[in-house]
Enzyme design. Structure first.
Site, PDB file in Angstrom:
ATOM      1  N   CYS A  85      22.530  12.207   8.129  1.00  0.00           N
ATOM      2  CA  CYS A  85      22.422  12.073   9.349  1.00  0.00           C
ATOM      3  C   CYS A  85      23.172  13.059  10.090  1.00  0.00           C
ATOM      4  O   CYS A  85      22.881  14.412   9.983  1.00  0.00           O
ATOM      5  CB  CYS A  85      22.915  10.768   9.702  1.00  0.00           C
ATOM      6  SG  CYS A  85      22.578  10.234  11.697  1.00  0.00           S
ATOM      7  N   HIS A 179      19.949   7.046   6.496  1.00  0.00           N
ATOM      8  CA  HIS A 179      21.501   6.580   5.892  1.00  0.00           C
ATOM      9  C   HIS A 179      20.969   5.688   4.455  1.00  0.00           C
ATOM     10  O   HIS A 179      20.776   4.671   4.385  1.00  0.00           O
ATOM     11  CB  HIS A 179      22.132   5.613   6.891  1.00  0.00           C
ATOM     12  CG  HIS A 179      22.597   6.201   8.021  1.00  0.00           C
ATOM     13  ND1 HIS A 179      24.107   6.808   7.881  1.00  0.00           N
ATOM     14  CD2 HIS A 179      22.217   6.430   9.046  1.00  0.00           C
ATOM     15  CE1 HIS A 179      24.109   7.273   9.037  1.00  0.00           C
ATOM     16  NE2 HIS A 179      23.168   7.100   9.976  1.00  0.00           N
ATOM     17  N   GLU A 181      23.082   5.158   2.279  1.00  0.00           N
ATOM     18  CA  GLU A 181      24.204   4.150   1.802  1.00  0.00           C
ATOM     19  C   GLU A 181      24.158   2.730   2.034  1.00  0.00           C
ATOM     20  O   GLU A 181      24.775   1.956   1.599  1.00  0.00           O
ATOM     21  CB  GLU A 181      25.592   4.877   2.338  1.00  0.00           C
ATOM     22  CG  GLU A 181      25.632   4.798   3.807  1.00  0.00           C
ATOM     23  CD  GLU A 181      25.316   5.807   4.879  1.00  0.00           C
ATOM     24  OE1 GLU A 181      25.605   6.019   5.859  1.00  0.00           O
ATOM     25  OE2 GLU A 181      24.142   6.555   4.380  1.00  0.00           O
TER      26      GLU A 181
END
EC number: 6.3.5.2
Length: 523
Positions: A85, A179, A181
């Protein structure tokens, strides 16, 4: 012995709410990592000697002149770099590309179409029916990369983001606008595994067994034959700390369990049975209920109660430590989020590591060395280690219990009568949640004593007794929470049991407040 720190990832934090989640995912893969602020020096990076670097997301805009930038050395260190990002945007800007504020911001689910196959996206595809592989991802950005740096290629696009992923395979630089994660990104963990294991070449040695072996060896090297004192609360962190120390130094560990009268029903006996009888630890039990309750008389303000409880604990612990004249070390259950929070609050920089005194601060004159065997670990890792050390899963996975205990679950002034009532009511609440299968469906549940009386009817007589509130919430990170929609028949059963079995309570209410606007705990 296995060197669990030989291969390691450095994560530079640009302020994303998900940054700690990146670290937890890397650890989950089996590789050690550390989380530092974005403005580290070249010397610090060289000293850490990372196998790879991840640049996190963040709330700033790379279009602003003074927005954070990665140290130039990051791109000259000769190791793979992954920008996520904001991390991708600053990578693009710093290497000669261009970013702009997007007319179409992306927040939430998106589908990224892969335009080229590189090492980062190897074998990843969430939609086998599409012409090109697609990934279901989570986006959260307002800026976008509009021009690639030299030697980069576009590897992923969305309808509103023409450069959703990019890579320079020759230098092993990669950027993703989404993202990986977060769990909403379906193949996120696989993508991070590609980066950490396949691209960086890290070996997956960060396992519970290896962490225990390393911790025990480090404790032995640090304290030798010296004696160590530990405040054992029965919580996850202090319990795992106790077992690691016991494995390393045996009877040279002295555990002090302070029974402050603010614990859950029978908790003191359970701690002694578990750690004294089952594990054979050397435990001193201090019954300090009267001392705590005397100090709390007349105090009804929440923060004042917290400070009083913390001060009395230090005084009690200090009194016990003076009796152990040969002790040279103090052990604490500090965990990695404590370290990050402590450093950030004192300096604004996560890479400055300071001790986090989770017992409320100890007198300087104690002059004890500090042993913190959990300071590199996240909470989920501590639980895994506890399981490997033999602690029962039901203990490790208990709902959070505040440090001041019932001190913040009895509203207003704390009295023994109030503590006894809420203790017994809460035990019934927990018992019924377990029996109904709801305990592990909610993130936290507890009972609050309300210092108000209400009229009730028992048989042919009236009663005028106290009220309690039940609280159950569902949350992922405890930053926000929803009240749990427990079945009405379950709530009715719990209420009836409390009113009938706990003499002194005539009314039970259920808290339907979310966070925000309310906090999870009442005080």
């Amino acid at each position: 012995m296995t060197n669990i720190h030989n291969h390691k990832i450095l994560i530079l934090d640009f302020g994303s709410q998900y940054t700690q989640l990146i670290a937890r995912r890397v650890r989950e893969i089996g590789v050690y990592c550390e989380l530092w602020a974005w403005d580290v020096t070249e010397e610090q990076i060289r000293e850490f000697n990372p196998t790879g670097i991840i640049l996190s997301g963040g709330p700033e805009s790379t279009t602003e002149e003074n927005s954070p930038r990665a140290p130039e050395y990051v791109f000259n260190a000769g190791v793979p770099v992954l920008g996520i990002c904001y991390g991708m945007q600053t990578m693009a800007m710093q290497l000669g590309g261009l970013t702009e504020t997007s007319d179409h911001r992306e927040f939430g689910y998106a589908s990224v179409e892969l335009k080229a196959t590189d090492s980062l996206f190897a074998k990843l595809n969430d939609d086998l029916t599409a012409c090109n592989p697609k990934l279901d991802v989570w986006m959260s950005h307002g800026d976008k990369v509009t021009r690639l740096p030299s030697n980069f290629q576009i590897t992923g696009v969305t309808p509103t983001c023409p450069i959703a992923a990019m890579s320079d395979e020759s230098r092993r630089f990669y950027g993703v606008q989404f993202h990986p994660e977060v769990t909403h990104t379906k193949s996120g963990l696989a993508l991070l595994t590609n980066f950490v294991v396949n691209i960086c070449g890290c070996e997956t040695k960060w396992t519970a067994e290896n962490i225990i072996e390393d911790a025990v060896a480090r404790i032995k090297a640090q304290v030798g034959d010296d004696e160590v004192i530990l405040g054992l609360s029965g919580g996850v962190d202090s319990s795992v700390t106790a077992l690691l120390l016991h494995r390393a130094i045996g009877k040279n560990l002295h555990c002090v369990f302070v029974d402050n009268g603010l614990l859950r029903l029978n908790e003191g006996d359970q701690v002694m049975e578990m750690f004294g009888d089952k594990f054979g630890l050397n435990i001193i039990r201090v019954n300090a209920e009267d001392r705590f309750l005397d100090a709390l008389k007349g105090i009804d303000e929440p923060e004042a109660k917290r400070k009083t409880i913390g001060k009395v604990f230090v005084d009690v612990f200090d009194d016990e430590s003076k009796k152990l004249t040969s002790v040279k070390w103090l052990a604490q259950g500090t965990i990695y989020p404590d370290v990050i929070e402590s450093a950030a609050s004192k300096t604004g920089k996560a890479h400055v590591i300071k001790s986090h005194h989770n017992v409320g601060g100890l007198p300087d004159y104690m002059k004890l060395g500090l042993v913190e065997p959990l300071r590199e670990l996240f909470k989920d890792e501590v639980r895994k280690i506890g399981l490997a050390l033999g602690l029962p899963a039901e203990m490790l996975n208990r709902h959070p219990f505040p440090g001041p205990g019932l001190g913040v679950r009895v509203l207003g002034e704390i009295k023994k009568e109030y503590c006894d009532l809420v203790r017994r009511a809460d035990a019934i609440f927990m018992e019924e949640l377990h029996a109904s299968g709801w305990y592990y469906k909610v993130s936290q549940a507890f009972t609050v004593f309300l210092p108000v009386k209400s009229v009730g009817v028992m048989g042919d007589g009236r009663k005028y007794d106290w009220a309690v509130s039940l609280r159950a919430v569902e949350t992922i990170d405890f930053m926000t929470a929803h009240w749990a929609h427990l079945p009405y028949d379950l709530l009715g059963k719990i209420s009836n049991r409390i009113i009938n079995e706990v003499n002194g309570i005539s009314r039970v209410v259920y808290d339907v407040s979310g966070k925000p606007p309310a906090t999870i705990e009442w005080e």
